[in-house]
Design an enzyme around this catalytic site. Structure first.
Site: not given
Length: 293
Positions: A134, A159, A224, A227, A250, A259
């Site tokens: 990120r 995150k 982003h 990414r 994640h 994805y």
């Protein structure tokens, strides 16, 4: 500072919410109170509903932006003010639309990065793609995060305030070694204009937009986007979803599994079950019966 704001800040600190989340929640509660001209302690479900309608119909905010406001008010009323409400009814979260991101192809990534004319901006945008970071993680990388012996990058407090390791590719290491002599920074890998501070996200975003214009790409490109491209290109190269989840940081495997809907060279290359059916034996025509007089 009001006593309520102080109490909410303390509640967020003891729960170890990130500074960004704390400032965002305080801003959302302040906007809510300012709209009605009263303290949040004096407001209830009717005002909350009116505020959500205002954000949706008048300010026309996106579901993601409204979700931030909902989370802030939920924290205020559930944690700080300890209201015994059914929060799913009083503060419903908007259902976000499920949109697939537009993903750059490998050749488009090369074309885009080739148009980043500043060596520092080129290095940080290359890092976003090469490690799937990120932009907030990339700008806060420190020199000590680069481990060339183990060929990994340590991401501190990404995150969700989680640490993780990502791969350090040999090509990225070469890029960083070419870039490094131009800055001679002491702490931050990508220092900003202010002494002792890292480069800002806005500076990276501006560099991205400039390179996008120069590239002539019709697809939208943001930090982003790199990414997203990282994840999809790994998936199309055969990397399993669980590994990609760990690299991206994640929390849920379901987030990473989305994805699969984008990796067209993997999904669309799957054989149709029709192609797997055994071929039927051709039916030979029967000889015509002899004519009888």
């Amino acid at each position: 500072m009001t006593a309520l704001r102080q109490r909410m800040l303390e509640d967020m600190r003891v729960r170890n919410l990130s500074p960004h989340t704390q400032s965002s929640y305080i801003l959302q509660v302040s906007l809510f109170a300012r709209h009605f001209g009263r303290s949040p302690e004096e407001l209830g479900p009717d005002e909350i509903r009116a505020w959500q309608v205002h954000l949706t119909d008048e300010r026309k905010l996106s579901p993601a932006s409204i979700a931030v406001a909902v989370s802030a008010l939920r924290f205020l009323y559930k944690v700080t003010l300890r209201k015994a409400w059914t929060f799913e009814e009083v503060l419903p979260a908007p259902k976000p639309p499920h949109k697939l991101p537009v993903v750059l192809s490998p050749l488009e990534v090369v074309r885009f990065l080739g148009c980043v004319d500043n060596i520092k901006h080129h290095a940080i945008l290359t890092t976003c793609y090469a490690a799937g970071l990120r932009v907030s993680e990339a700008v806060h990388l420190k020199i000590s995060a680069i481990d060339s012996r183990r060929m990994v990058i340590r991401v501190d407090q990404g995150k969700g305030r989680k640490d993780r390791y990502v791969m350090l590719s040999s090509a990225l290491l070469e890029t960083l070694r070419s870039y490094w002599p131009t800055v001679h920074a002491r702490e931050w890998l990508f220092p900003g204009d202010l002494p002792g501070q890292p480069i800002t996200r806005d500076a990276v975003g501006n560099a991205c937009r400039r390179a996008h214009r120069l590239s002539g790409l019709t697809k939208p490109v943001t930090p982003h986007s790199l990414r997203h491209a990282f994840a999809v290109h790994l998936l199309e190269a055969g990397t399993d979803v669980r590994t990609i989840q760990l690299l991206l940081g994640h929390r849920s495997l379901a987030t990473t599994a989305q994805y699969l809907r984008i990796a067209t060279s993997t999904v669309c290359a799957t054989a149709s079950p029709l192609d797997l059916l055994p071929r039927p034996i051709p039916i030979e025509p029967k000889p015509a019966a002899p004519a009888h007089f």
